[in-house]
Design an enzyme around this catalytic site. Structure first.
Site, PDB file in Angstrom:
ATOM      1  N   VAL B  37       1.092  -1.050  -0.020  1.00  0.00           N
ATOM      2  CA  VAL B  37      -0.053   0.205   0.332  1.00  0.00           C
ATOM      3  C   VAL B  37       0.712   1.492  -0.196  1.00  0.00           C
ATOM      4  O   VAL B  37       0.191   2.633  -0.996  1.00  0.00           O
ATOM      5  CB  VAL B  37      -0.843  -0.114   1.669  1.00  0.00           C
ATOM      6  CG1 VAL B  37      -1.620   1.459   1.118  1.00  0.00           C
ATOM      7  CG2 VAL B  37      -2.235  -1.008   1.116  1.00  0.00           C
ATOM      8  N   SER B  42       1.240   4.690  -7.183  1.00  0.00           N
ATOM      9  CA  SER B  42       0.780   5.454  -7.590  1.00  0.00           C
ATOM     10  C   SER B  42       2.017   7.198  -7.752  1.00  0.00           C
ATOM     11  O   SER B  42       1.682   7.549  -8.701  1.00  0.00           O
ATOM     12  CB  SER B  42      -0.579   5.776  -7.304  1.00  0.00           C
ATOM     13  OG  SER B  42      -1.667   4.780  -7.189  1.00  0.00           O
ATOM     14  N   HIS B 118      -2.420  -4.232  -1.004  1.00  0.00           N
ATOM     15  CA  HIS B 118      -2.919  -5.348   0.103  1.00  0.00           C
ATOM     16  C   HIS B 118      -3.836  -7.457  -0.970  1.00  0.00           C
ATOM     17  O   HIS B 118      -4.100  -7.511  -1.694  1.00  0.00           O
ATOM     18  CB  HIS B 118      -3.775  -4.946   0.219  1.00  0.00           C
ATOM     19  CG  HIS B 118      -4.946  -4.071  -0.223  1.00  0.00           C
ATOM     20  ND1 HIS B 118      -4.116  -2.548  -1.144  1.00  0.00           N
ATOM     21  CD2 HIS B 118      -6.663  -4.055  -0.537  1.00  0.00           C
ATOM     22  CE1 HIS B 118      -5.882  -2.401  -2.219  1.00  0.00           C
ATOM     23  NE2 HIS B 118      -6.271  -2.775  -1.300  1.00  0.00           N
ATOM     24  N   GLY B 477     -36.477 -33.660  -7.859  1.00  0.00           N
ATOM     25  CA  GLY B 477     -37.156 -33.079  -7.207  1.00  0.00           C
ATOM     26  C   GLY B 477     -36.795 -33.670  -5.979  1.00  0.00           C
ATOM     27  O   GLY B 477     -35.894 -34.785  -5.523  1.00  0.00           O
ATOM     28  N   GLY B 482     -42.025 -38.104  -5.482  1.00  0.00           N
ATOM     29  CA  GLY B 482     -42.466 -39.590  -6.170  1.00  0.00           C
ATOM     30  C   GLY B 482     -41.773 -39.438  -7.531  1.00  0.00           C
ATOM     31  O   GLY B 482     -42.846 -39.982  -8.673  1.00  0.00           O
ATOM     32  N   SER B 551     -31.068 -34.790  -7.406  1.00  0.00           N
ATOM     33  CA  SER B 551     -30.383 -33.612  -8.098  1.00  0.00           C
ATOM     34  C   SER B 551     -30.349 -32.425  -7.646  1.00  0.00           C
ATOM     35  O   SER B 551     -30.809 -32.122  -8.606  1.00  0.00           O
ATOM     36  CB  SER B 551     -30.382 -34.156  -9.745  1.00  0.00           C
ATOM     37  OG  SER B 551     -31.189 -34.379  -9.536  1.00  0.00           O
TER      38      SER B 551
END
Lengths: 303, 640
Positions: B37, B42, B118, B477, B482, B551
């Site tokens: 930093v 810059s 960072h 499902g 079912g 699934s």
């Protein structure tokens, strides 16, 4: 062994980007503003797909306040490239008579920001090329080449996709779109050098010539359509003929002219390099809301 | 202040044409700056822009005003403000993303990737490094090497950057002391040896004062006899040139077909050179042909080199499309579907081993699964003991080595030989986010040695003989919705219609094929993957396969869908609300889950992601089993 020049590498990169979009987007479009950057972008598109014409249309989001010379070149450029030209004028802005004198910032918002969103939605484009460059403005420096937009066209600088190597992720959900900036890595000088090297036709307003001008709120402007100006301003502005040119082209009452004798490309580049004010200063748009003007506009959907 | 040096090149005013000629043929170098930093990155970049006259007067005025308002350098110009872009980070005083900056000297145009220092932003540095030829590693002369220095150097090295510059910054704050500089260089040398960095160049600088930036030695460092930072950056060899020495490869991006007489293949040449008449091979098909023309808008070329975007036509009508690679006929790249790779994870949601992601490499897009990582790399301790950590996944910003399997062979080269054919990204299939990036090391098996056995009797023969079109009816499902009951009823009907079927049931498969798997998320993904593979083999045998698995994850169902031939995967959503399924509780499982005796139970403490657009949906509250089965049969007719 051949060492490629910086212009050759920039060209190859831009072409690669355009081909990726053509291959991966369902319905791309090239936004065309008729300025010098658009001219370079269009030229690169011709190169990218030659001998085919570019496989997408050109679209101009019009404010009805552009220079006459721009409208003339627009038609010719599309025709030369063998591309369909789409023009969009925001019907609401048209109906309400939005203009740069009475409506200030609303003019840009309605005609350009809202107009662009409407046009993209209307045609269902999922990828739009734009001619923005990273060296233009600070917030542009951080934008990706493939810039992802939400279904509302918003830009979130914190949610940008990492862009590695030359691999672009063009995947998106239904309704979302991508703005693509093939000129991201070009600088203003690169653009001018390329225009010279490739002999690309640009709007004559970039070159100095005697033109009718008027002063308005401390700036110098060209009276492109004096009757219309009079109607909107409520008086006929005082006209002086001066040798002027434009460093950037937008709406005629919003684009400041500079007094100049630069009438050739080399002169223009010389002037650009010697001058000490940056390109966008002639445009009023970045000075809204302090330094964060452009960043804010982009979050709202401006290009 | 350095205002006195702020003059434009005299040649611009004196002879603009000469100036333009000079600048028309510059080369282009991309580099990255990295540091922690407060190392002054810059500031250094601001200084480079400033010294190369890339700042205009109005920007300078704004800079001076901003420096006084929010600057950290008192009354002096804070160059960092030139490059810290977004409003949010300006307020925080840190850079949070990758920003690209441009400047030029007489010899070169430079693109600088400015990336944050960072820890949590590894992904940004990796992104910036991926396109860089050179990395400038900043070290604060007062602090010497930090953990970050090691990390940044490692990442630059990992991404294949050959040229490293150690910029020892803030020399002004240590009175330009030579021994301080020498000590840092010695420390860095030791570290560089440890991690395999062959060479680096060290420069003592002050980004703030301008020492050894454009010319050297500065009056303050007379003891330094090396190049200035800019001088050095101007002489580094560009990777693009080195790539020309390698064998020819061009990934095909787009097939150019303006009319029936022209068929060209467009792409960016990844490596090597190509000439008219060269023998080429299309990979992976292996077909050979000869270069007929190299087409560009500016006319045909005799030769093209790495880094150019061209369109190639071939002498023969060979199959070639996007994703294929046109390569030197006598030295083509390999194709494989199993690799070892180093992965950098870039998403908030951790890697899910076994899940299908879209892998993009050059112009190829395939479905890939990542196995449980072999290890994670502790980037803070590279070269030391404890470099490898055991892990089951990769979190945001972590780096690890893992096996990758793709659903079909892809053309590749090791990353160290080719960025173009060795670097890839992973994209999440649901969110479409770029979640990871990777570098291929080697193929785990030579796919070229395990050719698909070309059987005489094909899947079409199998299906024809059975008078049916093979399909997978994938019932999904909640538990107790079912699925098995309805699948059973559907199979009975198909049997009556003389169709050849097979029912794969979740519970039954777990007694055999998948008895080694539990119910964690990873195991459930693997369960579904195996069932998918078995179902695929059965469709090859011509069968209509019915599967009844909860699934729960959309991504895994989509993975199975991607394995199957088009239109052969029929997703059937057995839509039963949780309350109803729980009320039925045929096996007493909901009760156990509610009481906490059963963990990871779908609907209770593990999610169920319902299909967005299933081919068929049956609502078991409104329909009886018989009605549901009839409805499904009606939807899948005709059977051939």
């Amino acid at each position: 062994m051949r060492r490629l020049t910086h212009l050759e590498r920039l060209e190859a990169e831009s072409i690669h980007i355009m081909r990726e979009v053509a291959a991966e987007a369902a319905k791309p479009v090239m936004l065309y503003s008729v300025g010098k950057d658009s001219a370079v972008m269009l030229h690169l598109a011709k190169k990218a797909f030659y001998p085919s014409p570019p496989p997408f249309p050109l679209m101009h989001v019009d404010t009805t306040w552009k220079f006459k010379d721009m409208y003339a070149l627009r038609e010719k450029a599309a025709q030369d490239a063998g591309m369909e030209l789409l023009v969009w004028q925001n019907p609401e802005a048209k109906e309400r008579g939005i203009n740069p004198f009475d409506h200030g910032a609303l003019h840009t918002d309605m005609w350009k920001t809202q107009g662009l969103k409407q046009a993209l939605d209307h045609h269902g484009f999922d990828a739009a090329f734009g001619g923005a460059r990273r060296d233009e403005e600070k917030s542009r420096a951080k934008e990706r080449i493939f810039s992802f937009r939400t279904a509302n066209h918003g830009w979130d600088p914190k949610q940008q996709r990492p862009e590695l190597w030359n691999l672009y992720n063009a995947k998106k959900a239904k309704g979302e779109s991508i703005r693509v900036f093939p000129l991201s890595n070009w600088t203003e000088l690169d653009i001018w050098q390329y225009i010279m090297a490739e002999n690309i036709e640009i709007v004559p307003l970039y070159f100095a010539a005697p033109r009718p001008t008027y002063e308005y709120e401390g700036g110098l402007f060209m009276a492109d359509d004096i009757d219309r100006l009079e109607k909107v301003m409520g008086h006929r502005p005082e006209i002086t003929e001066r040798s002027v040119r434009f460093r950037t082209l937008g709406c005629s009452p919003l684009t400041g002219a500079v007094e100049s004798e630069a009438s050739t490309l080399a002169d223009v580049v010389q002037e650009m390099l010697l001058t000490t004010t940056s390109e966008r200063q002639g445009r009023v748009i970045d000075q809204d809301e302090g330094g964060a003007g452009m960043e804010k506009k982009k979050q709202e959907g401006y290009f | 202040m350095a205002d006195a040096s702020y003059e434009t090149d005299a040649l611009i005013a004196d002879d603009i044409n000469a100036y333009l000629d000079q600048h028309q043929n510059k080369s282009l170098l991309r580099f990255i700056t990295c540091g922690s930093v407060d190392d002054g990155k810059s500031t250094l970049i601001g200084r480079l822009l400033y010294d190369s006259k890339m700042i205009f007067e109005d920007q300078l005025a704004a800079l001076e005003a901003d420096s006084k308002k929010v600057g950290t350098q008192g009354q002096d110009i804070d160059f960092a403000l030139l490059v810290d872009g977004l409003a949010a980070e300006r307020e925080q005083g840190i850079t949070i993303d990758v920003a690209y900056r441009f400047f030029a000297t007489e010899k070169r145009k430079f693109i600088v990737a400015d990336t944050p220092g960072h820890e949590q932003y590894t992904r940004n540095m990796v992104t910036g490094a991926s396109t860089a030829d050179c990395a400038v590693i900043l070290v604060d002369a007062r602090k010497g090497m930090l953990v970050q220095t090691r990390r940044h150097s490692y990442l630059a090295h990992l991404l294949g950057i050959k040229h490293l510059v150690l910029a020892v910054n803030k020399m002004d704050l240590v009175d330009y002391d030579q021994s301080t500089f020498d000590q840092i260089v010695a420390d860095y040398s030791t570290f560089a040896d440890e991690i395999g960095i062959e060479t680096f160049t060290a420069v003592p600088i002050s980004g703030f004062k301008g020492d050894n930036i454009t010319s050297s030695p500065s009056a303050n460092t007379t003891w330094y006899d090396g190049p200035s930072l800019i001088d050095h950056l101007e002489t580094i060899e560009i990777a693009n040139v080195a790539a020309q020495e390698k064998p020819f490869r061009m990934p095909v991006q787009w097939v150019n077909r303006p009319n029936l007489d022209f068929r060209g293949f467009s792409g960016l040449i990844g490596s090597g050179t190509v000439k008219r008449g060269d023998a080429v091979r299309i990979v992976p098909s292996g077909k050979t042909s000869t270069i007929k023309t190299i087409v560009t808008y500016d006319g045909e070329l005799d030769e093209a080199v790495a880094g150019q975007s061209v369109t190639i036509t071939l002498e023969d009508e060979v199959d070639c499309s996007r994703g294929d690679v046109i390569a030197a006929a006598d030295n083509p790249p390999e194709a494989s579907d199993q690799f070892e790779a180093t992965l950098v994870w870039m998403d908030d949601e951790a890697l899910k081993p076994g899940r299908g992601y879209t892998l993009k490499l050059a112009s190829q897009s395939v479905t890939a699964t990542v196995q449980e990582p072999k290890y994670e790399i502790n980037v803070n301790n590279v070269g030391g003991s404890g470099e490898k950590l055991a892990t089951k996944t990769l979190e945001l910003n972590s780096i690890g080595v893992a096996e990758i399997h793709t659903d079909r062979p892809i053309t590749f080269e090791a990353y160290e030989d080719s960025r173009a054919l060795g670097g890839f990204i992973l994209v999440d299939k649901i969110t479409n986010a770029t979640v990871g990036a990777g570098m291929l090391h080697f193929s785990l098996r030579r796919a070229s040695n395990v050719h698909w056995q070309a059987t005489t009797i094909t899947r079409d023969h199998h299906a024809d003989l059975k008078n049916q079109k093979p399909r997978v009816l994938w019932f999904t499902g909640l538990s107790g919705s079912g699925k098995s009951t309805i699948a059973n009823a559907v199979e009975q009907r198909l049997n009556v219609m003389n169709r050849h079927t097979f029912l794969l049931d979740g519970d039954n498969v777990r007694h055999g094929l998948n008895k080694d798997l539990g119910f964690t998320e990873a195991d459930r993904i693997e369960n579904i993957r195996r069932v998918g593979e078995v179902a695929k083999l059965m469709t090859d045998a011509g069968l209509i396969v019915l599967t009844a698995f909860i699934s729960p994850f959309r991504a895994e169902r989509d993975l199975v869908r991607a394995m199957m031939e088009d239109c052969e995967f029929i997703e059937i959503f057995v839509d039963t609300p949780l309350e109803v399924a729980e009320q039925r509780d045929v096996k007493g499982l909901y009760k156990k889950a509610r009481s906490g005796d059963l963990k990871n139970f779908t609907g209770i403490d593990s999610p169920y992601e319902a299909p967005d657009e299933p081919e068929i949906r049956v609502n078991t509250v409104e329909m009886t089993v018989e009605e549901a089965a009839d409805h499904i049969i009606s939807q899948i007719m005709p059977l051939k």
